[in-house]
Design a protein around this motif. Structure first.
Motif, PDB file in Angstrom:
ATOM      1  N   PRO A 189     -19.547   6.667  14.695  1.00  0.00           N
ATOM      2  CA  PRO A 189     -18.432   5.741  14.455  1.00  0.00           C
ATOM      3  C   PRO A 189     -18.791   4.565  13.554  1.00  0.00           C
ATOM      4  CG  PRO A 189     -18.479   6.390  16.750  1.00  0.00           C
ATOM      5  CD  PRO A 189     -19.734   6.945  16.130  1.00  0.00           C
ATOM      6  N   ASP A 190     -20.063   4.134  13.590  1.00  0.00           N
ATOM      7  CA  ASP A 190     -20.426   2.963  12.799  1.00  0.00           C
ATOM      8  C   ASP A 190     -20.995   3.326  11.430  1.00  0.00           C
ATOM      9  OD1 ASP A 190     -22.793   4.054  13.695  1.00  0.00           O
ATOM     10  OD2 ASP A 190     -23.738   2.129  14.134  1.00  0.00           O
ATOM     11  N   ALA A 191     -21.018   4.620  11.089  1.00  0.00           N
ATOM     12  CA  ALA A 191     -21.643   5.019   9.825  1.00  0.00           C
ATOM     13  C   ALA A 191     -20.948   4.417   8.620  1.00  0.00           C
ATOM     14  CB  ALA A 191     -21.669   6.539   9.698  1.00  0.00           C
ATOM     15  N   CYS A 219     -12.951   7.354   8.845  1.00  0.00           N
ATOM     16  CA  CYS A 219     -12.309   6.620   7.746  1.00  0.00           C
ATOM     17  C   CYS A 219     -11.211   5.697   8.287  1.00  0.00           C
ATOM     18  CB  CYS A 219     -11.732   7.593   6.727  1.00  0.00           C
ATOM     19  SG  CYS A 219     -12.963   8.506   5.772  1.00  0.00           S
ATOM     20  N   ALA A 220     -10.444   6.196   9.259  1.00  0.00           N
ATOM     21  CA  ALA A 220      -9.404   5.359   9.851  1.00  0.00           C
ATOM     22  C   ALA A 220     -10.008   4.157  10.557  1.00  0.00           C
ATOM     23  CB  ALA A 220      -8.566   6.185  10.823  1.00  0.00           C
ATOM     24  N   GLY A 221     -11.109   4.386  11.263  1.00  0.00           N
ATOM     25  CA  GLY A 221     -11.761   3.290  11.957  1.00  0.00           C
ATOM     26  C   GLY A 221     -12.286   2.231  11.019  1.00  0.00           C
ATOM     27  N   GLN A 277      -4.142  10.331  11.717  1.00  0.00           N
ATOM     28  CA  GLN A 277      -4.782   9.017  11.847  1.00  0.00           C
ATOM     29  C   GLN A 277      -3.965   7.912  11.176  1.00  0.00           C
ATOM     30  OE1 GLN A 277      -7.461   8.238  13.619  1.00  0.00           O
ATOM     31  NE2 GLN A 277      -7.920  10.348  14.248  1.00  0.00           N
ATOM     32  N   GLY A 278      -2.769   8.262  10.710  1.00  0.00           N
ATOM     33  CA  GLY A 278      -1.893   7.260  10.104  1.00  0.00           C
ATOM     34  C   GLY A 278      -2.085   7.044   8.621  1.00  0.00           C
ATOM     35  N   ALA A 279      -2.874   7.892   7.975  1.00  0.00           N
ATOM     36  CA  ALA A 279      -3.124   7.743   6.539  1.00  0.00           C
ATOM     37  C   ALA A 279      -1.997   8.363   5.719  1.00  0.00           C
ATOM     38  CB  ALA A 279      -4.452   8.397   6.159  1.00  0.00           C
ATOM     39  N   LEU A 346      -6.548  12.584  -1.700  1.00  0.00           N
ATOM     40  CA  LEU A 346      -6.708  11.140  -1.527  1.00  0.00           C
ATOM     41  C   LEU A 346      -6.012  10.749  -0.236  1.00  0.00           C
ATOM     42  CD1 LEU A 346      -7.521   8.286  -2.543  1.00  0.00           C
ATOM     43  CD2 LEU A 346      -5.310   8.212  -3.730  1.00  0.00           C
ATOM     44  N   ALA A 347      -6.766  10.217   0.694  1.00  0.00           N
ATOM     45  CA  ALA A 347      -6.224   9.753   1.961  1.00  0.00           C
ATOM     46  C   ALA A 347      -6.322   8.238   2.012  1.00  0.00           C
ATOM     47  CB  ALA A 347      -6.980  10.374   3.135  1.00  0.00           C
ATOM     48  N   LEU A 348      -5.179   7.587   2.121  1.00  0.00           N
ATOM     49  CA  LEU A 348      -5.133   6.127   2.125  1.00  0.00           C
ATOM     50  C   LEU A 348      -4.926   5.654   3.562  1.00  0.00           C
ATOM     51  CD1 LEU A 348      -2.860   5.683  -1.022  1.00  0.00           C
ATOM     52  CD2 LEU A 348      -5.353   5.431  -0.897  1.00  0.00           C
ATOM     53  N   ALA A 349      -6.039   5.380   4.228  1.00  0.00           N
ATOM     54  CA  ALA A 349      -5.975   4.897   5.603  1.00  0.00           C
ATOM     55  C   ALA A 349      -5.390   3.494   5.633  1.00  0.00           C
ATOM     56  CB  ALA A 349      -7.375   4.887   6.220  1.00  0.00           C
ATOM     57  N   ARG A 350      -4.853   3.145   6.773  1.00  0.00           N
ATOM     58  CA  ARG A 350      -4.357   1.773   6.929  1.00  0.00           C
ATOM     59  C   ARG A 350      -5.545   0.824   6.916  1.00  0.00           C
ATOM     60  NH1 ARG A 350      -1.176   4.009  11.486  1.00  0.00           N
ATOM     61  NH2 ARG A 350       0.945   4.386  10.763  1.00  0.00           N
ATOM     62  N   PRO A 351      -5.560  -0.159   5.998  1.00  0.00           N
ATOM     63  CA  PRO A 351      -6.708  -1.076   5.975  1.00  0.00           C
ATOM     64  C   PRO A 351      -6.813  -1.866   7.272  1.00  0.00           C
ATOM     65  CG  PRO A 351      -5.390  -1.279   3.973  1.00  0.00           C
ATOM     66  CD  PRO A 351      -4.593  -0.466   4.950  1.00  0.00           C
TER      67      PRO A 351
END
Length: 356
Positions: A189-191, A219-221, A277-279, A346-351
């Motif tokens: 998770p922290d990578a 990526c979402a995290g 994941q909401g992306a 291209l996956a645009l996760a929520r910042p």
């Protein structure tokens, strides 16, 4: 000492440049170093690198100290499995990869990167970096200071990627490089803590559904976008169509799905995983279009494509031998054109941190 080479069977395992069975990497081995890019071409050493002591990346410093927490979880394989991705193959395919990647995804990526909260430069993680072709393609197309974190299990490829990394971003800002040795099938998770962007090339199709879901969650995290290029789409078109084309293609696609890997199904699975994941997910075609200017690459691709198909369906061997000979002869004569379909995602996760 021995030289790093790849047999036709090695290439056949993944014509996309990724072998089906990763070799063994010592659990917990992580190597980090900061190396300013020199922007030069791949050194002549690409064509014959002698082994160095285990746990050492040539030119990039020692592995992490015992007890350090690894940033990449490593997938174990049987001790006898030691295939590497041949630098020659990665170098051969780099121009075709560069021409194929979808430029249409860069503008939405640039807009998202420009609006990341707290941005003072980009931290870009390149998963399964190989010889670093993704960085050479992308870094000069993005503005601002960039720090690339290159992940790969092969110390030789990490060395090539580091020494041939670009020096400058599109606006002349500095580009620096850090290498991390390890198999990136799964991330902790922290990578990706602090990451601005995750990139990969020809990677999704050699992951499982679980691994892609883990990547999407990571990526979402981190709240960072992902640009994942050149995933095989399972479709190939050759000039002067032959009745055996479709049988070879189907057998090759089944070969890619071995051991739970997704092969040509990877992009659809990734779209679902990132959307869950909401992306916001965008996909664009990125085909190789091979012709007389790509004779070396086309010939190598043909051998690997047919070889994997025959490995999957041995009953094809008798017909595949003259088929391959005829295709190689047409290739050598400059008469063969091949379209190998890929997709870029291209996956645009929520910042994280407040931006929408």
């Amino acid at each position: 000492m021995r030289k790093t080479t790849a047999t036709p069977a090695d290439v056949a395992r993944r014509v996309g440049g990724i072998l089906a069975q990763p070799g063994r990497t010592e659990p917990g081995s992580v190597t980090e170093t900061l190396i300013p890019g020199d922007g030069g071409p791949l050194r002549p050493a690409v064509h014959g690198v002698e082994a160095v002591a285990p746990g050492v990346i040539a030119g990039a410093g020692p592995v992490g100290r015992p007890g350090e927490r690894p940033t990449v979880r490593l997938r174990d394989s049987a001790p006898e499995e030691q295939p590497r991705y041949a630098p020659e193959w990665l170098e051969l395919r780099e121009p075709a990869d560069a021409a194929a990647r979808a430029m249409e995804l860069l503008d939405p990526l640039r807009i998202r990167l420009a609006n990341l909260p707290g941005r003072s430069g980009l931290a870009i993680h390149d998963l399964g970096c190989g010889t670093g072709s993704m960085g050479r393609w992308l870094a000069p197309r993005l503005d601002g200071p960039q720090h690339w974190v290159l992940h790969d299990r092969d110390p030789y490829l990490l060395h090539f990627a580091a020494v041939a990394s670009p020096r400058a971003a599109a606006d002349g800002s500095r580009v620096s490089v850090e290498t991390r040795r390890g198999d990136v099938a799964r991330l902790t998770p922290d990578a990706l803590a602090g990451a601005s962007l995750v990139t990969a090339s020809a990677l999704l199709d050699v992951l499982t559904r679980e691994e892609i879901e883990t990547l999407a969650a990571a990526c979402a995290g981190a709240g960072c976008p992902a640009l994942l290029t050149l995933s095989v789409a399972g479709r190939v078109e050759l000039s002067a169509p032959d009745p055996l084309d479709q049988e070879i293609a189907a057998a090759f696609n089944d070969h890619q799905r071995r051991d739970g890997l997704l092969g040509p199904d990877a992009v659809n699975v990734a779209c679902e995983a990132f959307a869950d994941q909401g992306a916001t997910v965008k996909v664009h075609p990125s085909p190789w279009r091979l012709g007389p200017q790509n004779v070396g690459l086309t010939a190598q691709w043909l051998r690997g494509w047919v070889g994997a198909a025959v490995e999957e369906r041995p009953e094809l061997a008798e017909r595949a031998e003259p088929y391959l000979a005829a295709r190689l002869a047409a290739c050598a004569a400059g008469d063969l054109h091949v379209t190998v379909h890929h997709s870029d995602l291209l996956a645009l996760a929520r910042p994280t941190g407040g931006a929408g």
